[in-house]
Design an enzyme around this catalytic site. Structure first.
Site, PDB file in Angstrom:
ATOM      1  N   ARG A 212       0.933  -1.045  -0.175  1.00  0.00           N
ATOM      2  CA  ARG A 212      -0.047   0.007  -0.029  1.00  0.00           C
ATOM      3  C   ARG A 212       1.024   1.245  -0.017  1.00  0.00           C
ATOM      4  O   ARG A 212       1.860   1.060   0.446  1.00  0.00           O
ATOM      5  CB  ARG A 212      -0.735   0.023   1.340  1.00  0.00           C
ATOM      6  CG  ARG A 212      -1.828  -1.252   1.328  1.00  0.00           C
ATOM      7  CD  ARG A 212      -2.779  -0.862   2.664  1.00  0.00           C
ATOM      8  NE  ARG A 212      -3.508  -2.084   2.695  1.00  0.00           N
ATOM      9  CZ  ARG A 212      -3.235  -3.439   3.245  1.00  0.00           C
ATOM     10  NH1 ARG A 212      -2.095  -3.703   3.703  1.00  0.00           N
ATOM     11  NH2 ARG A 212      -4.259  -4.336   3.332  1.00  0.00           N
TER      12      ARG A 212
ATOM     13  N   LYS B   6      -0.899  -0.994   7.442  1.00  0.00           N
ATOM     14  CA  LYS B   6      -2.517  -1.486   7.877  1.00  0.00           C
ATOM     15  C   LYS B   6      -2.296  -2.875   8.122  1.00  0.00           C
ATOM     16  O   LYS B   6      -3.064  -3.323   9.158  1.00  0.00           O
ATOM     17  CB  LYS B   6      -3.365  -1.234   6.698  1.00  0.00           C
ATOM     18  CG  LYS B   6      -4.777  -1.475   7.014  1.00  0.00           C
ATOM     19  CD  LYS B   6      -5.544  -1.329   5.755  1.00  0.00           C
ATOM     20  CE  LYS B   6      -7.080  -1.482   6.125  1.00  0.00           C
ATOM     21  NZ  LYS B   6      -7.949  -1.334   4.929  1.00  0.00           N
TER      22      LYS B   6
ATOM     23  N   HIS C 268      -3.607   2.521  -5.535  1.00  0.00           N
ATOM     24  CA  HIS C 268      -3.976   1.161  -4.721  1.00  0.00           C
ATOM     25  C   HIS C 268      -3.973   0.228  -5.923  1.00  0.00           C
ATOM     26  O   HIS C 268      -4.233  -0.910  -5.936  1.00  0.00           O
ATOM     27  CB  HIS C 268      -5.218   1.430  -4.190  1.00  0.00           C
ATOM     28  CG  HIS C 268      -5.284   0.311  -2.947  1.00  0.00           C
ATOM     29  ND1 HIS C 268      -4.605   0.135  -1.912  1.00  0.00           N
ATOM     30  CD2 HIS C 268      -6.095  -0.827  -2.919  1.00  0.00           C
ATOM     31  CE1 HIS C 268      -4.939  -0.760  -1.114  1.00  0.00           C
ATOM     32  NE2 HIS C 268      -5.816  -1.414  -1.829  1.00  0.00           N
TER      33      HIS C 268
ATOM     34  N   ARG D  74      -1.277  -2.316  -6.162  1.00  0.00           N
ATOM     35  CA  ARG D  74      -1.577  -3.186  -5.358  1.00  0.00           C
ATOM     36  C   ARG D  74      -2.442  -4.447  -5.960  1.00  0.00           C
ATOM     37  O   ARG D  74      -1.851  -5.563  -6.030  1.00  0.00           O
ATOM     38  CB  ARG D  74      -2.112  -2.979  -4.084  1.00  0.00           C
ATOM     39  CG  ARG D  74      -2.239  -3.855  -3.033  1.00  0.00           C
ATOM     40  CD  ARG D  74      -2.732  -3.390  -1.537  1.00  0.00           C
ATOM     41  NE  ARG D  74      -3.239  -4.488  -0.831  1.00  0.00           N
ATOM     42  CZ  ARG D  74      -2.193  -4.992   0.036  1.00  0.00           C
ATOM     43  NH1 ARG D  74      -1.063  -4.936   0.169  1.00  0.00           N
ATOM     44  NH2 ARG D  74      -2.771  -5.844   1.166  1.00  0.00           N
TER      45      ARG D  74
ATOM     46  N   HIS E  96      -2.403 -10.007   4.018  1.00  0.00           N
ATOM     47  CA  HIS E  96      -3.988 -10.107   4.557  1.00  0.00           C
ATOM     48  C   HIS E  96      -3.852 -11.473   5.582  1.00  0.00           C
ATOM     49  O   HIS E  96      -2.985 -12.098   6.017  1.00  0.00           O
ATOM     50  CB  HIS E  96      -4.658 -10.959   3.212  1.00  0.00           C
ATOM     51  CG  HIS E  96      -5.016  -9.989   2.143  1.00  0.00           C
ATOM     52  ND1 HIS E  96      -5.391 -10.306   0.999  1.00  0.00           N
ATOM     53  CD2 HIS E  96      -5.006  -8.768   2.404  1.00  0.00           C
ATOM     54  CE1 HIS E  96      -5.572  -9.406   0.244  1.00  0.00           C
ATOM     55  NE2 HIS E  96      -5.415  -8.078   0.962  1.00  0.00           N
TER      56      HIS E  96
ATOM     57  N   TYR F  98      -9.837 -10.949  -4.904  1.00  0.00           N
ATOM     58  CA  TYR F  98      -9.088 -11.131  -6.094  1.00  0.00           C
ATOM     59  C   TYR F  98      -9.849 -12.475  -6.835  1.00  0.00           C
ATOM     60  O   TYR F  98      -9.307 -12.940  -7.621  1.00  0.00           O
ATOM     61  CB  TYR F  98      -7.815 -11.284  -6.031  1.00  0.00           C
ATOM     62  CG  TYR F  98      -6.912 -10.101  -5.464  1.00  0.00           C
ATOM     63  CD1 TYR F  98      -6.923  -9.158  -6.260  1.00  0.00           C
ATOM     64  CD2 TYR F  98      -6.479  -9.958  -4.176  1.00  0.00           C
ATOM     65  CE1 TYR F  98      -6.462  -7.596  -5.902  1.00  0.00           C
ATOM     66  CE2 TYR F  98      -6.014  -8.868  -3.582  1.00  0.00           C
ATOM     67  CZ  TYR F  98      -6.068  -7.560  -4.539  1.00  0.00           C
ATOM     68  OH  TYR F  98      -5.513  -6.620  -3.963  1.00  0.00           O
TER      69      TYR F  98
END
Length: 366
Positions: free
Chosen positions: A204, A237, A305, A308, A331, A341
């Protein structure tokens, strides 16, 4: 009403508050936003919640409602009110049913999540919120549990969920040609390295802006994402992780240090070099200003973004297992990766089937 930035006394941490028409903070909202800041929520999250609660407070004002007396029906009216244009919200004009909603369903759901989190916080701290929490729960993933859940968890909860159905959106990605166009439009090595790093690692923008030189292992060709407090407000994040990169990216980093970074005294990889204050960690705003300039140069209306999303899609199409992709992206679970995805096309499916030999030979004929 107005959303206004504030600095928490003592810590110097940046936060947000909601001011009324009298320029006085809305007490309950201000306390909740300060709590979010205290527990380390992202400044961007706090800012978003402040805008969402400002809308809710304005709605309550138009309806002459006290926030402690709101009922489920009022929350439903809030949803309808959010979808009106500004003139319709204030009652200045009548709005026809055919008028397109002012905000998207996903935005409405986000605002509902903010309001529900606000009420749950008030209840946990002994606030009198009437019977709203007994009949309302946030819809969708990540919803909060009802009040007194800890003593009634053996019984099914029948609270009504409020959320709008959101059309599933495909993750936006850049083609190889578009990515190359963005990189070639960069006139400085720092800027080129910034986008090349996101393209290569799937990180990110906030994770990249928070990079320190110690996070780049040149000999091993690895980039490590470290969750930490950063002077520019950038945040990782997800949890920490290490991502292997191509040696060419490390060479671009070395060129950037040699030709532009020079004797700049900073731990941060991305800093102000030509703008003041020189040597200060590059901010979100500075990076986004660059994005706006590159959009104008290339004609590509991209968002950082997208790099990514493009990296994740590229890895999956090249046969990298979803477990590895999930780890590279940081994740929390493979389920999250699959949900975001699961957009590969029929052509991708055909290529996978052909690679497995499924379409080239048959044991059964017809």
């Amino acid at each position: 009403m107005l959303v206004h930035p504030v600095v928490i006394p003592g810590s110097g941490t940046r936060s947000w508050t909601v001011l009324g028409d009298d320029d006085v903070p809305a007490g309950p909202v201000d306390g909740f936003l300060a709590y979010l800041t205290d527990i380390g929520r992202s400044p961007n999250t706090v800012k978003a919640y402040s805008h969402d609660l400002k809308d809710y407070w304005e709605f309550l004002g138009f309806r002459s409602l006290d926030w402690r007396e709101a009922r489920l029906e009022d929350i439903g009216e809030f949803v309808a009110w959010l979808q009106l244009p500004p003139a319709g919200r204030s009652g200045e004009v009548a709005v026809l049913p055919s008028v397109t909603a002012e905000v998207s369903a996903s935005t409405v759901n986000r605002k509902l999540a903010a309001v529900s989190a606000f009420y749950a916080h008030q209840a946990r701290n002994g606030g009198d919120v009437g019977d709203l929490l007994a009949v309302w729960r946030a819809g969708g993933r990540g919803g909060w549990k009802p009040f007194l859940h800890h003593i009634s968890k053996d019984k099914p909860y029948r609270g009504r969920a409020i959320s709008l159905k959101v059309p599933k959106k495909l993750a936006r990605i850049l083609t190889a040609a578009e990515t190359q166009a963005v990189l070639d439009a960069c006139t400085r090595l720092r800027d080129r390295f910034f986008f090349a790093l996101m393209h290569e690692t799937g990180c990110r923008a906030g994770e990249v802006l928070g990079l320190r030189h110690e996070d780049i292992a040149a000999a091993e060709s690895e980039i490590t994402i470290v969750p930490r407090e950063n002077a520019n407000g950038a945040r990782a994040k997800s949890g920490g992780r290490t991502v292997p990169v191509d040696p060419e990216l490390i060479r671009l980093y070395a060129d950037y240090l040699h030709e532009e970074y020079g004797s700049t005294d900073s731990d941060y990889v991305f800093v102000n070099i030509w703008a003041e204050p020189k040597g200060q960690a590059w901010s979100y705003q500075a990076a986004y200003d660059l994005v706006l300039r590159l959009r104008a140069r290339t004609g590509i209306a991209f968002d950082p973004h997208w790099f990514r999303h493009s990296a994740a899609t590229r890895w999956l199409r090249d046969g990298v297992s979803i477990e590895v992709v999930s780890k590279l992206l940081g994740h929390s679970s493979v389920t999250t990766t699959s949900a975001i995805y699961g957009h590969l096309t029929a052509a991708d499916a055909r290529a996978a089937l052909e690679k497995a030999g499924w379409l080239t030979g048959r044991e059964v004929t017809w």
